[in-house]
Design a protein around this motif. Structure first.
Motif, mmCIF file in Angstrom:
data_model
loop_
_atom_site.group_PDB
_atom_site.id
_atom_site.type_symbol
_atom_site.label_atom_id
_atom_site.label_comp_id
_atom_site.label_asym_id
_atom_site.label_seq_id
_atom_site.Cartn_x
_atom_site.Cartn_y
_atom_site.Cartn_z
ATOM 1 N N LEU A 167 -62.139 -25.478 28.507
ATOM 2 C CA LEU A 167 -61.067 -26.119 29.270
ATOM 3 C C LEU A 167 -59.773 -26.172 28.462
ATOM 4 O O LEU A 167 -58.679 -25.958 28.991
ATOM 5 C CB LEU A 167 -61.492 -27.531 29.676
ATOM 6 N N LYS A 168 -59.896 -26.434 27.186
ATOM 7 C CA LYS A 168 -58.723 -26.519 26.320
ATOM 8 C C LYS A 168 -57.986 -25.186 26.249
ATOM 9 O O LYS A 168 -56.751 -25.137 26.201
ATOM 10 C CB LYS A 168 -59.152 -26.956 24.918
ATOM 11 N N HIS A 169 -58.743 -24.084 26.271
ATOM 12 C CA HIS A 169 -58.144 -22.757 26.101
ATOM 13 C C HIS A 169 -58.014 -21.982 27.415
ATOM 14 O O HIS A 169 -57.634 -20.806 27.384
ATOM 15 C CB HIS A 169 -58.965 -21.943 25.097
ATOM 16 N N ASN A 170 -58.314 -22.637 28.552
ATOM 17 C CA ASN A 170 -58.231 -21.942 29.847
ATOM 18 C C ASN A 170 -58.892 -20.565 29.745
ATOM 19 O O ASN A 170 -58.279 -19.524 30.003
ATOM 20 C CB ASN A 170 -56.770 -21.787 30.285
ATOM 21 N N SER A 216 -56.316 -18.989 33.084
ATOM 22 C CA SER A 216 -55.927 -19.831 34.224
ATOM 23 C C SER A 216 -56.673 -21.159 34.197
ATOM 24 O O SER A 216 -57.906 -21.189 34.156
ATOM 25 C CB SER A 216 -56.235 -19.094 35.532
ATOM 26 N N LYS A 217 -55.912 -22.244 34.249
ATOM 27 C CA LYS A 217 -56.531 -23.568 34.296
ATOM 28 C C LYS A 217 -57.338 -23.736 35.580
ATOM 29 O O LYS A 217 -58.458 -24.261 35.571
ATOM 30 C CB LYS A 217 -55.456 -24.658 34.202
ATOM 31 N N THR A 240 -60.529 -21.663 35.468
ATOM 32 C CA THR A 240 -61.461 -22.257 34.507
ATOM 33 C C THR A 240 -62.152 -23.474 35.110
ATOM 34 O O THR A 240 -63.366 -23.657 34.960
ATOM 35 C CB THR A 240 -60.727 -22.651 33.215
ATOM 36 N N TYR A 241 -61.385 -24.306 35.832
ATOM 37 C CA TYR A 241 -61.985 -25.485 36.466
ATOM 38 C C TYR A 241 -62.938 -25.088 37.598
ATOM 39 O O TYR A 241 -63.968 -25.736 37.814
ATOM 40 C CB TYR A 241 -60.902 -26.430 36.978
#
Length: 412
Positions: A157-160, A165-166, A169-170
């Motif tokens: 999550l920190k590095h997407n 892409s955030k 990634t989510y």
């Protein structure tokens, strides 16, 4: 037995499909009935079960907001695939289901349908889809397995880590958490990992309580294990021309070595133009030769006539057919000391290791290969053949696999 083989693609796209269709042929040659489930696609091979195939989903297509939402929901849990495989099972009544690539396109929703009929499920693990959000175990061009070791997705999550892409990634995180909540990976009765490395990573991840076994991939029944007689003087890389395959490192190693024998690059990919520009800028055009995409007999000829085959990967390879096929015709191979690759080669006997991301190390291994005299080369070539025959024999694979099948069916 009647076995239902499941793979998202029903055409040869890569090594996973080579295994998938090779397994079908192996099972059928021993009198078993094989049926298929996949995603509908105009490139698919003819199949009697194609009417059951799930809808086609192209995540690379240009989609509007509504289309992206639909595709995203499909990637998490495909109700279409679940319904259609249930109908196939109801009509065909297989004894066992063997799945290969299913994430995103078919999804693990199919397991809920399979378990409704109390069928055993075997899964051959071809990639890191189950244990890594971006499926590659790489972040910003570097090897990474932190999520596996730490049992946490904080670093991802920190590095997407999914395409930078955030949002993506989510979405991948939600998929992983959803499968964990539904205990999807425990619905698979046994995992087959073609490399010990992938077996260790899968067990370390803790995503399943089901048994995980190691079975190296096999070559076709009609494989002729013998050193090629017509050997030319070129180094050969064949496969995808992409960053993670270490092809740029290979070109730089070749340049540093000042080798007189040519380097053939067979394949295409996203790094092709950059490679060609580099080769031209360094005046290597006459020695580094791009041969484009090759298949069938043309590719076999390039392999059989090569002095050696090089796979300098910079990511965790599993059990690549390129190395298996090269060894079967007596090619010494040079591979990176990473992932499952070292399991396939006896360093100094059937080939040489090099360190990943290290052009100097690769250059030294190429020099070692080049300085072998005739007797040493023939000895290494024969060792490669013997190694291939011992490790990739289809009959041995069949015996071990069907023993597993019968054991799982007997528990039902």
């Amino acid at each position: 037995m009647k076995i239902l083989l499941v793979n998202k693609y029903h055409y040869v796209k890569g090594g996973s499909e080579t295994y998938h269709f090779g397994l079908a042929k192996l099972l059928e040659s021993h009198g078993h009935k094989v049926i298929y489930f996949a995603m509908a696609d105009e490139r698919n091979m003819p199949c009697e079960q194609s009417g059951y195939f799930s809808e086609n989903v192209d995540f690379n297509a240009s989609l509007g907001a509504a289309g992206k939402l639909k595709a995203g929901l499909h990637a998490l849990y495909s109700t279409d695939a679940k319904k259609k495989i249930a109908r196939l099972i109801e009509d065909e009544k297989p004894d066992l289901v063997h799945i290969n690539l299913v994430h995103r396109h078919l999804t693990l929703s199919i397991l809920d349908a399979v378990k409704k009929y109390n069928l055993p499920v075997v899964h051959t693990v071809h990639d890191a889809n189950s244990i890594c959000l971006n499926h590659a175990m790489m972040v910003d061009g570097e090897i990474c397995d932190r999520c596996v070791r730490e049992h946490s997705y904080d670093y991802a999550l920190k590095h997407n880590c999914v395409k930078g892409s955030k949002l993506q990634t989510y979405l991948a995180l939600f998929e992983a958490k959803n499968y964990a909540r539904m205990k999807s990976y425990d619905k698979i009765d046994c995992y087959i990992c073609p490399s010990k490395f992938y077996k260790d990573e899968l067990e370390l991840s803790g995503i399943t309580h089901s048994p995980v076994i190691h079975l190296t991939n096999f070559l076709p029944e009609d494989t002729r294990y013998a050193a090629a007689s017509d050997v030319r003087d070129y180094f050969l890389y064949f496969g995808r021309l992409s960053f993670e395959k270490g092809v740029m490192t290979l070109v730089k190693a070749y340049e540093a070595g000042g080798f007189e024998n040519p380097l053939y690059l067979v394949g295409t990919g996203p790094l092709e133009n950059e490679l060609k520009e580099y080769v031209s800028s360094r005046n290597l055009d006459g020695r580094v030769k791009f041969k484009g995409f090759q298949s069938g007999d043309a590719l076999k000829k390039y392999i059989s006539q090569a002095k050696c085959v090089i796979l300098p990967s910079e990511w965790h390879e599993n059990c690549p057919y390129s190395i298996m096929e090269a060894q079967a015709v007596g090619k010494p191979v040079i591979v990176s000391r990473i992932g499952g690759l070292p399991e396939l080669v006896k360093d100094g006997e059937s080939g040489f290791f090099c360190e990943p991301f290290n052009a100097n190390s690769l250059c030294e291994s190429m020099r070692r290969l080049n300085t072998l005299d005739g007797g040493e080369y023939r000895k290494m070539s024969q060792c490669a053949v013997e190694n291939a025959k011992a490790m990739y024999d289809s009959e041995e694979y069949y015996k071990k696999l069907t023993t597993l099948y019968n054991k799982l069916i007997g528990k039902r």
